[in-house]
Design a protein around this motif. Structure first.
Motif, short mmCIF file in Angstrom:
data_model
loop_
_atom_site.label_atom_id
_atom_site.label_comp_id
_atom_site.label_asym_id
_atom_site.label_seq_id
_atom_site.Cartn_x
_atom_site.Cartn_y
_atom_site.Cartn_z
N THR A 86 0.84 -1.20 0.00
CA THR A 86 0.00 0.00 0.00
C THR A 86 0.87 1.24 0.00
OG1 THR A 86 -1.45 -1.24 1.45
CG2 THR A 86 -1.93 1.11 1.17
N PRO A 87 0.69 2.11 -1.00
CA PRO A 87 1.48 3.35 -0.98
C PRO A 87 1.00 4.27 0.15
CG PRO A 87 -0.09 3.38 -2.80
CD PRO A 87 -0.20 2.02 -2.18
N MET A 88 1.95 4.91 0.77
CA MET A 88 1.66 5.79 1.91
C MET A 88 1.85 7.24 1.48
SD MET A 88 0.88 6.19 5.08
CE MET A 88 1.25 4.79 6.16
N SER A 89 0.86 8.06 1.80
CA SER A 89 1.00 9.49 1.56
C SER A 89 1.92 10.08 2.61
CB SER A 89 -0.36 10.18 1.66
OG SER A 89 -1.25 9.63 0.71
N THR A 90 2.77 10.99 2.20
CA THR A 90 3.63 11.66 3.17
C THR A 90 4.03 13.02 2.62
OG1 THR A 90 5.58 11.44 4.57
CG2 THR A 90 5.80 10.65 2.34
N GLY A 91 4.20 13.97 3.51
CA GLY A 91 4.54 15.32 3.07
C GLY A 91 5.49 16.00 4.02
N LYS A 92 6.14 17.02 3.46
CA LYS A 92 7.09 17.84 4.23
C LYS A 92 6.98 19.27 3.72
CE LYS A 92 11.12 14.84 5.14
NZ LYS A 92 12.51 14.60 4.72
N ILE A 93 7.25 20.19 4.61
CA ILE A 93 7.41 21.58 4.16
C ILE A 93 8.74 22.12 4.68
CG2 ILE A 93 6.21 22.70 6.11
CD1 ILE A 93 4.99 24.64 3.99
N GLY A 94 9.42 22.83 3.84
CA GLY A 94 10.63 23.55 4.27
C GLY A 94 10.27 25.01 4.47
N LEU A 95 10.64 25.56 5.62
CA LEU A 95 10.35 26.96 5.94
C LEU A 95 11.67 27.69 6.13
CD1 LEU A 95 7.60 26.35 8.68
CD2 LEU A 95 7.19 27.02 6.30
N GLU A 96 11.95 28.62 5.23
CA GLU A 96 13.19 29.38 5.34
C GLU A 96 12.94 30.64 6.16
OE1 GLU A 96 14.53 31.16 1.74
OE2 GLU A 96 16.53 31.60 2.52
N TYR A 97 13.72 30.83 7.20
CA TYR A 97 13.61 32.01 8.06
C TYR A 97 14.80 32.94 7.88
CZ TYR A 97 9.70 29.90 10.60
OH TYR A 97 8.49 29.36 10.93
N ASP A 98 14.55 34.18 8.21
CA ASP A 98 15.62 35.18 8.04
C ASP A 98 16.61 35.18 9.21
OD1 ASP A 98 14.06 36.28 9.99
OD2 ASP A 98 13.70 38.18 8.97
N ARG A 99 16.28 34.40 10.25
CA ARG A 99 17.24 34.26 11.35
C ARG A 99 16.94 32.95 12.05
NH1 ARG A 99 15.63 36.21 16.55
NH2 ARG A 99 13.38 36.07 16.64
N ARG A 100 17.94 32.43 12.71
CA ARG A 100 17.81 31.11 13.34
C ARG A 100 17.33 31.30 14.78
NH1 ARG A 100 20.91 27.50 9.82
NH2 ARG A 100 21.22 25.99 11.50
N TRP A 101 16.05 31.70 14.91
CA TRP A 101 15.50 32.00 16.23
C TRP A 101 15.48 30.77 17.13
CZ3 TRP A 101 11.57 28.73 16.72
CH2 TRP A 101 10.86 28.35 15.57
N TRP A 102 15.41 29.58 16.55
CA TRP A 102 15.40 28.37 17.38
C TRP A 102 16.72 28.20 18.11
CZ3 TRP A 102 14.70 28.81 12.19
CH2 TRP A 102 15.76 28.40 11.36
#
Lengths: 516, 516
Positions: free
Chosen positions: B351-367
């Motif tokens: 069974t094929p599995m749905s999967t997704g990702k998003i990349g979020l580019e920030y202007d500073r590395r607040w984390w």
């Protein structure tokens, strides 16, 4: 109003309990309670601080160009203080010492060693790892010192106890498995019903099944978490055989090693400086100006005067407005001064700790190739204490292991040997874990015994108690300030040196701005 | 001789129990039992294999230039096989897809996205992390693909459950603390005396005190392990407030997150490719020769013949001695062939599995700057599933978070949105953990829904059971071999693709050498 105070506090504890730190922190803001960290933010001295005062920056003599002294000079320099650093050793850095091929390491009452490490390899003789919360990372960012991950926990590394080696993943799976089984069965039998509601019990059992990878009957019968001879691929692989009994697992004595990284100072991930820790020193010296540092200057006297401080060394004399003494307390205690007997007594209290390390350069990275260990630490009950695998240069041709990193009597035992005998002994011990290959292909080695390093004479110094002597030295004695990791709760960490330097810089600068 | 076999096995289990894997392994050697891994060592085909046979390497057509197909071509190429790869997509790599500024990502039934990530940043849309034991690392070494640590466990990252966020170190300290307290008290009360000798009990209590950081009365009352508002420095710091009750800690539901890295495939440390996972593809293509790969070639038919295999695609036809089909099973099942109904039926099972990702580019590395999170993963019970913080570019100006990495219904929910709406939703969710700053300073974003990627249509494909259909496809059907991570126990891992390729290469080469 104490009632309101208690109510707020009670509310906060409730929020903290249910919501964790994030909620707690947000709530503190919402309630108008400034979290402590607001008060402690370090503000570096700035040139502008003086402009409104019609007053210039002072002249400061700093004793010792280790991380504490360098940080103090760096911060004071931002506001234009005229700093002079006196360093007894041949170069700046103190215990922040990285050795590379071509370096030479001398020691008290022992032969000098020529460092023969190959190109691109290094050996951090002193500090090597940094926790995420430490101020050390802030300095790395500010100074442009590149960092990378230091592997402090490795499921694939070994625990060697009672003559036996086991992978850390195996030891952890077994200990967690049996702990989960014991508690799950006690819970399931109703033995804990007085402490747990039915809902608590269900949640606890759900957790314990996960935590111990328990079977349907709440038994621990092994787990793929233990590891494999052959990992799964085309087939399900060849897992390690079933675990020993609970009694065998407890008798193996792996408990210390598997909880080694639980503390706030050792939790993963940790970080290291790319290319060797001493880049922090290099950048600090560049920022300060190398001409401000006089090396080979062993301090022989400190005199606090009404209008300044006079410091003498074997080769000179300097008068400054203030002095920051960053030498190890046990050495500082021996320098003649006029600061009073209580200062001398306090300086004598911290006990220097012997500690040693050996770097072993191999002609191939067998720990990666054969043991599939990429970085991390094998913990042992041998006199080598532990083996560090390098967290850099993966898949390279050569590599440098730390073959021992011990302290106290174990360190003194190794320190008393010749460098050759240290290596021989370390190889004999490491062979117990890795087999004969551990003694094969060693290209060079370099060892340090910090208690035998001139002008340092110890890995760190520990207070028997953080009592009034500790706080006495956290305050200036006249115009003389004391600083060092030994004056913080971060003994033996660069972060301690830096926090101490920041504290003294803050106090000194405030005093200068307020002085008439 | 079954008796001897049993005796040996019994002995081994005993040794394994007391001595761990090292002793077990040594004992296996001592007893003359070859550990399985000896049998499974992969020997790549060599040109010399043919010299004694008076026979040349065969012609092989490989369907799909993902990691499986590329690995097969690479290994066969070592012995001079004439490989042709047919790839339906515009470039090689398959799910091993790294996106950078200037790239364009199309999807089925959706708008194309222009990738706008800044210089030096990347987004691994597909695989991103590698366990130490995986064959993927061997290929990185062999191909000169540089690796670095991937932080898979971070004490400082969050767990967000039931609307509340807590640091992982806090959640772990509390859960371990209460588990240790409950078991220690049950042990101490004698409730487990039937299971434990006095010696066991003492050892267990010693372990539990460490494990839970229990007080002298075996109570868990919090621990510095929970974390601090202000970490220790000049003073002992400001620790988080005391933990909630056992019931509160259990109700928080952090158990899944804190055991997330316990498995053999997720244990720390893990590794990643420096600069993006697709360097593996780049190096494989270089080694194979780009001219062997025909892109934009969608296969339309596979015919097994007595003397070869004929493959047609929308634009051509090729005949080869053998075929290796590495397409996803649910797509392969739709291609006309003459391999029989049982093959089609088997191909339809995963069974094929749905999967997704998003990349979020920030202007500073607040984390890093504000949350002191350097790499790692925050686990949540939100539809984003988790947030990944980048394990590279520490202290840099910008950075790319993975704002969701989910699968199943959550992935389909996001996949059905426009790229803008995916970002909006991801930011709204992430704000619940990190506050308003999560929605501030986003420079660009890029999202993938793997079920909407043409010619792939799924993140991975899972077998309902590893039954006879699975083993059927592990064997060739005539001159057609099947390969892919979906034909191993390492579904969704590059290592599965590589192990499968190695398996097929071994079988195919053996057949060629044996064929008359």
């Amino acid at each position: 109003m104490e009632g309101a105070e208690l109510t707020r506090r009670g509310l906060l504890v409730g929020i903290g309990a249910a919501g964790g730190a994030g909620a707690m922190y947000a709530a503190m803001g919402a309630l108008g309670l400034a979290p402590d960290e607001q008060d402690k933010t370090f503000t570096p001295p700035r040139p502008g601080d003086f402009s409104l005062q019609g007053r210039g920056a002072a002249k400061v003599v700093i004793l010792g160009a280790g991380v504490t002294g360098l940080t103090a000079a760096y911060e004071l320099g931002k506001a234009g203080y005229d700093c002079t650093l006196l360093e007894a050793r041949a170069k700046a850095g103190g215990r922040n010492l990285t050795l590379r091929g071509g370096d030479r390491l001398t020691e008290l009452n022992g032969p000098a060693q020529e460092v023969k490490l190959g190109e691109g390899l290094y050996f951090n003789a002193g500090p090597a790892r940094i926790a995420q919360w430490m101020v050390t990372l802030d300095y790395c960012r500010e100074l442009g010192v590149p960092i990378e991950t230091f592997v402090n926990r490795n499921a694939q590394a070994y625990i060697h106890t009672n003559g036996q080696s086991v992978r850390q993943r195996t030891a952890r799976a077994d200990m967690y498995g049996y702990v989960a089984e014991l508690l799950a069965k006690a819970t399931d039998s109703g033995a804990l019903d007085r402490k747990l509601t039915a809902e608590d019990r269900d949640r606890l059992l759900t957790f314990l099944r996960r935590f111990g990878d328990l079977g349907p009957e709440l038994d621990y019968e092994g787990s793929p978490r233990r590891g494999f001879f052959d990992y799964p691929g085309l087939d399900e692989g060849s897992p390690f055989p079933p675990p020993g009994s609970l009694a065998q697992v407890l008798a193996a004595g792996t408990g210390r090693a598997i909880t080694n990284d639980f503390g706030h100072d050792q939790a993963s991930p940790m970080f290291q400086v790319v290319g060797g820790t001493d880049t922090i020193v290099t950048r600090l010296v560049e920022a300060i100006g190398a001409d401000r540092i006089t090396t080979g200057a062993k301090v022989t006297g400190i005199t606090d005067l009404p209008d300044g401080v006079e410091v003498t060394w074997d080769g000179g004399r300097i008068k400054a407005d203030y002095c920051i003494a960053t030498l190890p307390p046990h050495l500082l205690a021996k320098i003649p001064h006029n600061l009073g007997a209580d200062v001398t007594a306090a300086l004598r209290l911290p006990t220097p700790m012997s500690t040693g390390k050996i770097g072993l350069e191999y002609d191939r990275r067998w720990w990666e190739l054969e043991d599939r260990i990429y970085g991390g630490v094998s913990e042992t009950d041998l006199d080598i204490a532990r083996i560090w695998y390098p967290s850099y240069g993966y898949h390279g041709e050569r590599g440098v292991l730390v073959g021992y990193y011990n302290h106290g009597p174990d360190a003194e035992l190794y320190g008393a040997l010749t460098p050759d005998d240290r290596r021989r002994r370390a190889l004999t011990q490491g062979k117990k874990i890795h087999g004969e290959k551990y003694r094969t292909g060693v290209l060079s080695s370099i060892s340090i015994a910090w208690e035998r390093q001139e002008h340092i004479q110890g890995g760190w110094a520990s207070w028997p108690a953080f009592d009034s002597s500790f706080t006495l030295l956290q305050r200036p004695s006249g115009r003389v300030y004391f600083a060092g990791d030994w004056l913080t709760r971060l003994t033996a960490w660069m972060a301690g040196a830096m926090e101490s330097a920041r504290g003294v810089v803050t106090e000194l600068h405030k005093r200068v701005l307020q002085s008439s």
